[in-house]
Design a protein around this motif. Sequence first.
Motif, PDB file in Angstrom:
ATOM      1  N   SER A 119       0.809  -1.217   0.000  1.00  0.00           N
ATOM      2  CA  SER A 119       0.000   0.000   0.000  1.00  0.00           C
ATOM      3  C   SER A 119       0.845   1.271   0.000  1.00  0.00           C
ATOM      4  O   SER A 119       0.426   2.291  -0.521  1.00  0.00           O
ATOM      5  CB  SER A 119      -0.968   0.001   1.190  1.00  0.00           C
ATOM      6  N   VAL A 120       2.050   1.218   0.555  1.00  0.00           N
ATOM      7  CA  VAL A 120       2.862   2.430   0.680  1.00  0.00           C
ATOM      8  C   VAL A 120       3.935   2.538  -0.401  1.00  0.00           C
ATOM      9  O   VAL A 120       4.217   3.626  -0.896  1.00  0.00           O
ATOM     10  CB  VAL A 120       3.517   2.479   2.088  1.00  0.00           C
ATOM     11  N   LEU A 121       4.536   1.417  -0.770  1.00  0.00           N
ATOM     12  CA  LEU A 121       5.697   1.462  -1.654  1.00  0.00           C
ATOM     13  C   LEU A 121       5.417   1.054  -3.098  1.00  0.00           C
ATOM     14  O   LEU A 121       6.163   1.444  -3.989  1.00  0.00           O
ATOM     15  CB  LEU A 121       6.812   0.566  -1.097  1.00  0.00           C
ATOM     16  N   ALA A 122       4.404   0.262  -3.345  1.00  0.00           N
ATOM     17  CA  ALA A 122       4.030  -0.311  -4.641  1.00  0.00           C
ATOM     18  C   ALA A 122       4.786   0.251  -5.845  1.00  0.00           C
ATOM     19  O   ALA A 122       4.460   1.288  -6.385  1.00  0.00           O
ATOM     20  CB  ALA A 122       2.542  -0.148  -4.854  1.00  0.00           C
ATOM     21  N   LEU A 123       5.795  -0.479  -6.249  1.00  0.00           N
ATOM     22  CA  LEU A 123       6.656  -0.063  -7.345  1.00  0.00           C
ATOM     23  C   LEU A 123       5.886   0.178  -8.638  1.00  0.00           C
ATOM     24  O   LEU A 123       6.171   1.126  -9.367  1.00  0.00           O
ATOM     25  CB  LEU A 123       7.750  -1.113  -7.561  1.00  0.00           C
ATOM     26  N   HIS A 124       4.894  -0.661  -8.917  1.00  0.00           N
ATOM     27  CA  HIS A 124       4.132  -0.481 -10.157  1.00  0.00           C
ATOM     28  C   HIS A 124       3.378   0.849 -10.175  1.00  0.00           C
ATOM     29  O   HIS A 124       3.295   1.501 -11.205  1.00  0.00           O
ATOM     30  CB  HIS A 124       3.179  -1.657 -10.387  1.00  0.00           C
ATOM     31  N   ARG A 125       2.855   1.282  -9.027  1.00  0.00           N
ATOM     32  CA  ARG A 125       2.160   2.575  -8.976  1.00  0.00           C
ATOM     33  C   ARG A 125       3.149   3.732  -9.052  1.00  0.00           C
ATOM     34  O   ARG A 125       2.868   4.763  -9.654  1.00  0.00           O
ATOM     35  CB  ARG A 125       1.304   2.670  -7.713  1.00  0.00           C
ATOM     36  N   VAL A 126       4.312   3.537  -8.444  1.00  0.00           N
ATOM     37  CA  VAL A 126       5.337   4.583  -8.501  1.00  0.00           C
ATOM     38  C   VAL A 126       5.753   4.814  -9.953  1.00  0.00           C
ATOM     39  O   VAL A 126       5.814   5.956 -10.419  1.00  0.00           O
ATOM     40  CB  VAL A 126       6.557   4.214  -7.627  1.00  0.00           C
ATOM     41  N   LEU A 127       6.021   3.729 -10.667  1.00  0.00           N
ATOM     42  CA  LEU A 127       6.484   3.852 -12.049  1.00  0.00           C
ATOM     43  C   LEU A 127       5.386   4.342 -12.997  1.00  0.00           C
ATOM     44  O   LEU A 127       5.655   5.075 -13.948  1.00  0.00           O
ATOM     45  CB  LEU A 127       7.035   2.515 -12.543  1.00  0.00           C
ATOM     46  N   THR A 128       4.149   3.935 -12.728  1.00  0.00           N
ATOM     47  CA  THR A 128       3.050   4.282 -13.622  1.00  0.00           C
ATOM     48  C   THR A 128       2.492   5.682 -13.371  1.00  0.00           C
ATOM     49  O   THR A 128       2.206   6.409 -14.311  1.00  0.00           O
ATOM     50  CB  THR A 128       1.908   3.255 -13.479  1.00  0.00           C
ATOM     51  N   PHE A 129       2.354   6.062 -12.113  1.00  0.00           N
ATOM     52  CA  PHE A 129       1.675   7.315 -11.800  1.00  0.00           C
ATOM     53  C   PHE A 129       2.581   8.350 -11.138  1.00  0.00           C
ATOM     54  O   PHE A 129       2.679   9.492 -11.583  1.00  0.00           O
ATOM     55  CB  PHE A 129       0.472   7.055 -10.875  1.00  0.00           C
ATOM     56  N   GLU A 130       3.198   7.937 -10.059  1.00  0.00           N
ATOM     57  CA  GLU A 130       3.911   8.896  -9.220  1.00  0.00           C
ATOM     58  C   GLU A 130       5.104   9.537  -9.931  1.00  0.00           C
ATOM     59  O   GLU A 130       5.246  10.758  -9.936  1.00  0.00           O
ATOM     60  CB  GLU A 130       4.370   8.192  -7.941  1.00  0.00           C
ATOM     61  N   LEU A 131       5.957   8.731 -10.523  1.00  0.00           N
ATOM     62  CA  LEU A 131       7.150   9.250 -11.188  1.00  0.00           C
ATOM     63  C   LEU A 131       6.807  10.169 -12.361  1.00  0.00           C
ATOM     64  O   LEU A 131       7.328  11.289 -12.434  1.00  0.00           O
ATOM     65  CB  LEU A 131       8.052   8.100 -11.624  1.00  0.00           C
ATOM     66  N   PRO A 132       5.930   9.753 -13.286  1.00  0.00           N
ATOM     67  CA  PRO A 132       5.615  10.652 -14.396  1.00  0.00           C
ATOM     68  C   PRO A 132       4.939  11.952 -13.959  1.00  0.00           C
ATOM     69  O   PRO A 132       5.154  12.998 -14.566  1.00  0.00           O
ATOM     70  CB  PRO A 132       4.664   9.840 -15.281  1.00  0.00           C
ATOM     71  N   MET A 133       4.137  11.894 -12.895  1.00  0.00           N
ATOM     72  CA  MET A 133       3.396  13.086 -12.476  1.00  0.00           C
ATOM     73  C   MET A 133       4.174  13.962 -11.505  1.00  0.00           C
ATOM     74  O   MET A 133       4.065  15.182 -11.564  1.00  0.00           O
ATOM     75  CB  MET A 133       2.069  12.678 -11.841  1.00  0.00           C
ATOM     76  N   MET A 134       4.928  13.327 -10.612  1.00  0.00           N
ATOM     77  CA  MET A 134       5.576  14.083  -9.538  1.00  0.00           C
ATOM     78  C   MET A 134       7.071  14.274  -9.747  1.00  0.00           C
ATOM     79  O   MET A 134       7.658  15.173  -9.161  1.00  0.00           O
ATOM     80  CB  MET A 134       5.334  13.389  -8.193  1.00  0.00           C
ATOM     81  N   GLY A 135       7.709  13.385 -10.504  1.00  0.00           N
ATOM     82  CA  GLY A 135       9.143  13.493 -10.762  1.00  0.00           C
ATOM     83  C   GLY A 135       9.984  12.821  -9.682  1.00  0.00           C
ATOM     84  O   GLY A 135       9.517  12.486  -8.596  1.00  0.00           O
ATOM     85  N   TRP A 136      11.286  12.604 -10.047  1.00  0.00           N
ATOM     86  CA  TRP A 136      12.215  11.918  -9.156  1.00  0.00           C
ATOM     87  C   TRP A 136      12.422  12.640  -7.832  1.00  0.00           C
ATOM     88  O   TRP A 136      12.569  12.018  -6.796  1.00  0.00           O
ATOM     89  CB  TRP A 136      13.573  11.723  -9.825  1.00  0.00           C
ATOM     90  N   ALA A 137      12.452  13.978  -7.859  1.00  0.00           N
ATOM     91  CA  ALA A 137      12.716  14.736  -6.626  1.00  0.00           C
ATOM     92  C   ALA A 137      11.694  14.392  -5.551  1.00  0.00           C
ATOM     93  O   ALA A 137      12.038  14.238  -4.378  1.00  0.00           O
ATOM     94  CB  ALA A 137      12.710  16.234  -6.913  1.00  0.00           C
ATOM     95  N   PHE A 138      10.448  14.251  -5.942  1.00  0.00           N
ATOM     96  CA  PHE A 138       9.413  13.892  -4.984  1.00  0.00           C
ATOM     97  C   PHE A 138       9.488  12.412  -4.625  1.00  0.00           C
ATOM     98  O   PHE A 138       9.409  12.043  -3.457  1.00  0.00           O
ATOM     99  CB  PHE A 138       8.028  14.226  -5.542  1.00  0.00           C
ATOM    100  N   VAL A 139       9.623  11.559  -5.661  1.00  0.00           N
ATOM    101  CA  VAL A 139       9.566  10.105  -5.450  1.00  0.00           C
ATOM    102  C   VAL A 139      10.645   9.635  -4.493  1.00  0.00           C
ATOM    103  O   VAL A 139      10.365   8.884  -3.555  1.00  0.00           O
ATOM    104  CB  VAL A 139       9.661   9.351  -6.791  1.00  0.00           C
ATOM    105  N   TRP A 140      11.883  10.038  -4.669  1.00  0.00           N
ATOM    106  CA  TRP A 140      12.934   9.516  -3.790  1.00  0.00           C
ATOM    107  C   TRP A 140      12.758  10.026  -2.373  1.00  0.00           C
ATOM    108  O   TRP A 140      13.042   9.323  -1.416  1.00  0.00           O
ATOM    109  CB  TRP A 140      14.342   9.780  -4.335  1.00  0.00           C
ATOM    110  N   ARG A 141      12.250  11.252  -2.205  1.00  0.00           N
ATOM    111  CA  ARG A 141      12.012  11.760  -0.842  1.00  0.00           C
ATOM    112  C   ARG A 141      10.871  10.990  -0.164  1.00  0.00           C
ATOM    113  O   ARG A 141      10.955  10.651   1.012  1.00  0.00           O
ATOM    114  CB  ARG A 141      11.695  13.245  -0.887  1.00  0.00           C
ATOM    115  N   ARG A 142       9.801  10.747  -0.917  1.00  0.00           N
ATOM    116  CA  ARG A 142       8.687  10.004  -0.328  1.00  0.00           C
ATOM    117  C   ARG A 142       9.118   8.588   0.025  1.00  0.00           C
ATOM    118  O   ARG A 142       8.783   8.080   1.093  1.00  0.00           O
ATOM    119  CB  ARG A 142       7.486   9.955  -1.287  1.00  0.00           C
ATOM    120  N   TRP A 143       9.865   7.931  -0.843  1.00  0.00           N
ATOM    121  CA  TRP A 143      10.352   6.588  -0.549  1.00  0.00           C
ATOM    122  C   TRP A 143      11.303   6.598   0.636  1.00  0.00           C
ATOM    123  O   TRP A 143      11.287   5.690   1.453  1.00  0.00           O
ATOM    124  CB  TRP A 143      11.023   5.977  -1.787  1.00  0.00           C
ATOM    125  N   LEU A 144      12.128   7.618   0.729  1.00  0.00           N
ATOM    126  CA  LEU A 144      13.082   7.711   1.836  1.00  0.00           C
ATOM    127  C   LEU A 144      12.355   7.721   3.184  1.00  0.00           C
ATOM    128  O   LEU A 144      12.765   7.047   4.124  1.00  0.00           O
ATOM    129  CB  LEU A 144      13.954   8.966   1.681  1.00  0.00           C
TER     130      LEU A 144
END
Length: 162
Positions: A119-144
């Motif tokens: 529910s929190v980390l789901a790589l498929h959702r990160v790659l499909t939605f989060e990364l294209p919409m929010m960018g790496w700067a957001f994604v790595w901080r949220r994952w951290l």
Amino acid sequence: MGVAYLTVAVLLAATAAAAHRHPGVEHRAVWRLGLHQLRPLLVRLPVAIVAASFVAELIPPEWFARVLGSSSGLPGVLLASVLGGALPGGPSVSFPLVLVLAHAGVGVPQMIAMLTAWSVLALHRVLTFELPMMGWAFVWRRWLVSVMLAPLAGGLAMLVTG
């Protein structure tokens, strides 16, 4: 399970009663929308449960008990966290799989870690939605800040379940 169904039935009755008092709600339209949303689940859920059962049959139950069972401890929680983050699909895929894994001997803390990671980390959702919409700067901080939530949930579950 009975309590869950009863809770949903009570919530349905309460929201239907509240909607009945609201003049803008068309009950037939609500029922049509609900049935329209239910239709895909009637196909996906049985297929997902059968597929998850095949996965459980292909992997020996001793492996589940050894690697992800209650006695696997923190290493099992960490592995379940990684597997949960890699689980593809939505709840109609993930929950049947976790249910089958539970029957195959996976421990409760490990299941909690797996579902939390899904529910929190789901790589498929990160790659499909989060990364294209929010960018790496957001994604790595949220994952951290989120990466420790699944192992923490599993570890707390180990304390609670004894």
